[in-house]
Design a protein around this motif. Structure first.
Motif, mmCIF file in Angstrom:
data_model
loop_
_atom_site.group_PDB
_atom_site.id
_atom_site.type_symbol
_atom_site.label_atom_id
_atom_site.label_comp_id
_atom_site.label_asym_id
_atom_site.label_seq_id
_atom_site.Cartn_x
_atom_site.Cartn_y
_atom_site.Cartn_z
ATOM 1 N N TRP A 1 36.220 24.325 59.265
ATOM 2 C CA TRP A 1 36.930 25.294 58.428
ATOM 3 C C TRP A 1 37.339 26.522 59.225
ATOM 4 O O TRP A 1 38.473 27.007 59.123
ATOM 5 C CB TRP A 1 36.038 25.732 57.262
ATOM 6 N N GLU A 2 36.431 27.048 60.015
ATOM 7 C CA GLU A 2 36.719 28.290 60.739
ATOM 8 C C GLU A 2 37.873 28.115 61.718
ATOM 9 O O GLU A 2 38.727 29.003 61.859
ATOM 10 C CB GLU A 2 35.464 28.772 61.463
ATOM 11 N N ASP B 1 34.902 32.626 50.770
ATOM 12 C CA ASP B 1 34.253 33.729 51.494
ATOM 13 C C ASP B 1 34.643 33.735 52.972
ATOM 14 O O ASP B 1 34.771 34.802 53.584
ATOM 15 C CB ASP B 1 32.734 33.642 51.340
ATOM 16 N N LEU B 2 34.818 32.559 53.561
ATOM 17 C CA LEU B 2 35.282 32.509 54.944
ATOM 18 C C LEU B 2 36.680 33.109 55.070
ATOM 19 O O LEU B 2 36.988 33.801 56.050
ATOM 20 C CB LEU B 2 35.298 31.069 55.454
ATOM 21 N N MET C 1 43.646 36.952 51.812
ATOM 22 C CA MET C 1 43.649 36.787 50.362
ATOM 23 C C MET C 1 43.586 35.295 50.024
ATOM 24 O O MET C 1 43.860 34.448 50.875
ATOM 25 C CB MET C 1 44.897 37.423 49.756
ATOM 26 N N PHE C 2 43.256 34.980 48.779
ATOM 27 C CA PHE C 2 43.102 33.582 48.381
ATOM 28 C C PHE C 2 43.823 33.349 47.061
ATOM 29 O O PHE C 2 43.701 34.149 46.115
ATOM 30 C CB PHE C 2 41.628 33.218 48.236
ATOM 31 N N GLN D 1 33.854 35.733 40.249
ATOM 32 C CA GLN D 1 33.042 36.656 41.052
ATOM 33 C C GLN D 1 33.800 37.158 42.270
ATOM 34 O O GLN D 1 33.453 38.211 42.831
ATOM 35 C CB GLN D 1 31.757 35.958 41.513
ATOM 36 N N ARG D 2 34.834 36.443 42.675
ATOM 37 C CA ARG D 2 35.543 36.756 43.914
ATOM 38 C C ARG D 2 36.967 37.252 43.670
ATOM 39 O O ARG D 2 37.783 37.287 44.594
ATOM 40 C CB ARG D 2 35.546 35.517 44.823
ATOM 41 N N LEU D 3 37.264 37.641 42.449
ATOM 42 C CA LEU D 3 38.576 38.193 42.159
ATOM 43 C C LEU D 3 38.769 39.513 42.894
ATOM 44 O O LEU D 3 37.832 40.289 43.070
ATOM 45 C CB LEU D 3 38.740 38.409 40.656
#
Length: 823
Positions: free
Chosen positions: A33-34, A81-82, A89-90, A157-159
């Motif tokens: 992923w990284e 989170d990564l 942004m996601f 939780q990650r907004l």
């Protein structure tokens, strides 16, 4: 905080252009992923988007793993989170449908086994050939809520408003697409009951149908319609499904809000491109318009796959953006949730290779039209993991594409840089360098509007045995939108017209404007009435296509023809032994005789003849109507900047920015912001350097000398930009970066036989090294021109405030001009 205001995407108070890349974490090993995200960052992207597929996260026993208990790649939060750790942004796309070449379009196999009632039948009761479902079936909504309850709290939780990086959540994906591409409407018993209530409310009874809606024989009447009610059914079914899709999306939004998704936009992904063509794209707008149009907190995103950037592709793309904007409210911006990226070699067979400039040219056109979010799809490929249950379907993997996925992507399945990676990265960095003004600019439009008739795109369902349904769909498909052969849109673009669109079922054209409309024999009565009213009030109309004769249900409707006092005869088409050709008259001449695919005889009782066939049969007229005029061109004409440019000029429209080029291939437009900044966008689609003389607001630029625009390139040129304390008045250089108070330019576009230049704000002392000549003008403007030896080098402008004697309260800083270290 994320706001949608004045067609801008505002993040924590700053208007942004969100440049995203789609990376499917579920197709990439957790320990890789990284590396994929590092390539995202290196390319300059500011966001990552990903589907979150239900079928991947649900196990064979029906339990759901989104924490990585059963395999590390299922840890959704860890991937988000990564992204956050890299400042990305996601954009979350949790379905329930995701498509993405997944089995069942992302729905678990169990749902179909346990709830067979959600699987639709279509015409004549035949089961749907796709893996679609009845979206509002209670069992499907209950299963969807169960999926949302598992995944959305992690996202909530990650907004971004909660301190995280999730800035947008897409609701479902390509809603209604499966039924469209298969021509198999979702005619379950549950849906037909809903349709029956809808019909009863519309007609206060059965209306044109032979049985009471919802009663005995109702299902048969809809699934196997007879000609007596086939026309009304085609129209009613399309309109009803708009309402039903809106109900479905509202149900999904309410679920999401109940589970904590608040404070970020909800997105609707609009499908519609087919076989490399963008002309059917507004079918998706037609289906989904009520899911988002004018609804606060909702945004629509285009989903387009049209291949190489050509005149055809770019015409389609321009119209797609114009039509999307036509149904938005004053705050909703343009976005693209699936923006085709890569080489085009989707099958890993070396069967296709787009020029690497393709994404750049398309991106530049979309940004010029006001796109604020671009999600390159697919940015990184991967490996399709095995399913957790054996289904014995030939590969037993998550996707029907086999093991490797995303072979065309800028980043390949194994994480390698693909064919288009470097070109895509250059595009993204160019956007970042110009983001601060592009994010607040809107395209300037001439007094011309392209007519959008959404009901002309309600063609997704037609019973194959119905001659009436088939005739209507064929006629609408041939003539709508950009006009047959794209002649309207492509000709206007090449003639330099900057145009938006008007949603004619909902609103009238701007008073006094020129309405450009592609239409066939079928045209809704309300639209015909609006066209007539517009002309009578002093507006002008250019209509390409046969004279409208029918309402959408097939009943006669001659509102427009009667207002024009225009008779008409048969349509004559070309055959293997007959080649209809037309010649121009009046303001349309001179124009060479041109073979056409068909022409219709017109019998005008007033007005001027502007087009006939070679034997004198009239097929084009210019007719006064009230205080305005209507031009009808009833022939299958090719694109022609000359003919259509003359038509627009005859109707009183003048392009604000136009180009003279030896061959077609250059598109120009301008954008401006509320604070007075302005830019000229120049895009050369051709494979040759194009000498391009630009006329802006009636005056030739660059002393009438042509810009030499390199092949397959685009530029954002300043017409008044505030950059790093410097006012860029004009010139032929695109900003390539702003660092430490210095502006770095791409190599300047050449002008005629000499180098290009940059014009800078007045009232500033200038120092230049030997590579540049500085020319002051009477108004204080300074022109910076490189000497020939440095004409192709990058240029840097830097304000010098480092002198120990410099007083910022009293002194003007000096402007230093130097060759770039990047040159």
């Amino acid at each position: 905080m994320i706001e949608l205001t004045a067609k801008q995407v505002v993040v924590d108070g700053t208007p942004r252009i969100v440049m995203a890349g789609e990376v499917h974490y579920f197709r990439v090993a957790r320990d890789e992923w990284e590396q994929r995200l590092d390539l995202v960052v290196e390319a300059g992207l500011t966001a990552v988007a990903s589907y979150i597929p239900w079928v991947f996260h649900e196990l064979p026993d029906g339990s759901i793993d989104v924490e990585g208990r059963t395999r590390p790649e299922r840890d959704v939060a860890a991937f988000i989170d990564l992204c956050a750790a890299r400042g990305l942004m996601f954009i979350a796309r949790p379905g329930p449908f995701v498509m993405a070449e997944l089995k069942n379009e992302g729905i678990p196999f169990r749902v179909y086994r346990e709830h067979p009632e959600v699987v639709p039948v279509g015409w004549d009761g035949v089961q749907a050939p796709s893996r679609t479902v009845d979206y509002l079936a209670p069992a499907f909504l209950a299963e969807t809520r169960r999926w949302f309850e598992a995944v959305l709290p992690l996202i909530a939780q990650r907004l971004q408003p909660n301190g995280g990086n999730v800035v947008m959540l897409q609701l479902d994906n390509e809603v209604g697409m499966l039924a469209w591409v298969t021509n198999s409407p979702d005619l379950t018993d549950h849906l037909l009951d809903h349709l029956g209530r809808w019909v009863t409310a519309k007609y206060d009874g059965p209306g044109p149908y032979p049985v009471a809606p919802g009663g005995d024989g109702w299902a048969q009447a809809v699934r196997s319609p007879e000609e007596a009610w086939a026309g009304p059914l085609r129209r009613d079914l399309g309109e009803f499904m708009r309402d039903r899709f809106a109900d479905y999306v509202l149900a999904l939004r309410e679920m999401a809000e109940d589970l904590g998704i608040r404070g970020v936009p909800f997105a609707i992904n609009i499908h519609g491109t087919e076989g490399g063509s963008g002309t059917p794209f507004p079918i998706g707008i037609s289906q989904l318009v009520r899911t988002y149009s004018g609804i606060p907190g909702m945004v629509s995103g285009s989903d387009h796959y049209m291949g190489e950037a050509t005149l055809t592709t770019m015409s389609d793309l321009y119209v797609i953006n114009a039509f999307m904007d036509a149904v938005h409210d004053a705050d909703q911006p343009l976005t693209s949730l699936e923006f085709e990226a890569g080489s085009g070699d989707y099958g890993a067979g070396a069967e296709m290779q787009y020029d690497p400039s393709t994404a750049d040219l398309k991106t530049r056109l979309c940004l010029a039209q006001g796109n604020r979010v671009v999600n390159y799809y697919l940015f990184a490929g991967g490996i399709n993991p095995p399913l957790d249950e054996v289904v014995d379907d030939g590969n037993d993997r998550l996707s029907f594409t086999g093991e490797r996925h995303g072979t065309a992507a800028p980043v390949g399945p194994e994480g390698q840089r693909g064919f288009a990676y470097e070109a895509t990265a250059r595009t993204v960095h160019a956007v970042k360098a110009n983001e601060s003004w592009l994010a607040v600019m809107d395209e300037e439009h001439d007094d011309v509007e392209l007519g959008l008739v959404l009901d002309a795109y309600a063609t997704e369902y037609h019973h194959p045995g119905s001659a009436l349904m088939t005739d209507a769909v064929d006629d609408l498909s041939q003539h709508r939108g950009a006009g047959q052969r794209r002649a309207l849109a492509r000709s206007l673009l090449l003639a330099g017209y900057r145009f938006g669109a008007v949603h004619l079922e909902e609103r009238s054209p701007r008073p006094g404007s020129v309405l450009v409309l592609g239409a066939g024999r079928y045209l809704a009565e309300v639209v015909q009435q609006r066209v007539v009213a517009h002309a009578e009030a002093g507006g002008r109309v250019l209509l390409l296509g046969p004279v409208p004769q029918l309402d959408l249900d097939g009943t006669p409707c001659h509102v427009l023809a009667d207002a024009l006092d225009l008779g008409h005869g048969d349509v004559v088409r070309d055959t293997g032994h007959y080649y209809p050709s037309v010649v121009a008259h009046g303001w349309a001449a001179p124009w060479p005789e041109m073979r056409v695919g068909w022409r219709q005889e017109l019998r005008p009782n007033r007005g001027d003849v502007v087009l006939t066939d070679v034997y004198g049969t009239v097929c084009g007229v210019d007719v006064p109507l009230g205080d305005g005029r209507v031009v009808v061109l009833a022939a299958e004409l090719p694109s022609s900047r000359d003919l259509f440019g003359r038509a627009l000029a005859a109707l009183g429209a003048t392009p604000g920015v136009s180009t003279a080029t030896p061959f077609p291939g250059v598109i120009t437009t301008t954008t401006a912001s509320a604070d007075g900044q302005r830019a000229l966008h120049v895009i050369n689609i051709s494979g040759a350097t194009m000498p391009t003389t630009v006329t802006l607001d009636g005056a030739e630029m660059h002393d009438g000398q042509p810009l030499l625009v390199p092949p397959r390139s685009g530029y954002v040129l300043p017409l008044g930009l505030d950059v790093a304390g410097i006012r860029l008045i004009g010139g032929t250089g695109e900003v390539a970066g702003v660092e430490d108070g210095a502006i770095r330019f791409r190599p300047l576009l050449r002008v005629g036989d000499g180098p290009g230049h940059v014009d800078v704000t007045p009232g500033m002392a200038v120092q230049a090294d030997d590579a540049y000549e500085v020319t002051p003008f009477a108004d204080g403007t300074v022109r910076v021109t490189p000497h020939e030896a440095h004409a192709d080098a990058e240029l840097v402008l830097r304000l010098d405030t480092t002198s120990p004697h410099f007083d910022p309260a009293a002194d003007e800083p000096e402007l230093h001009i130097e060759a770039s270290a990047h040159a």
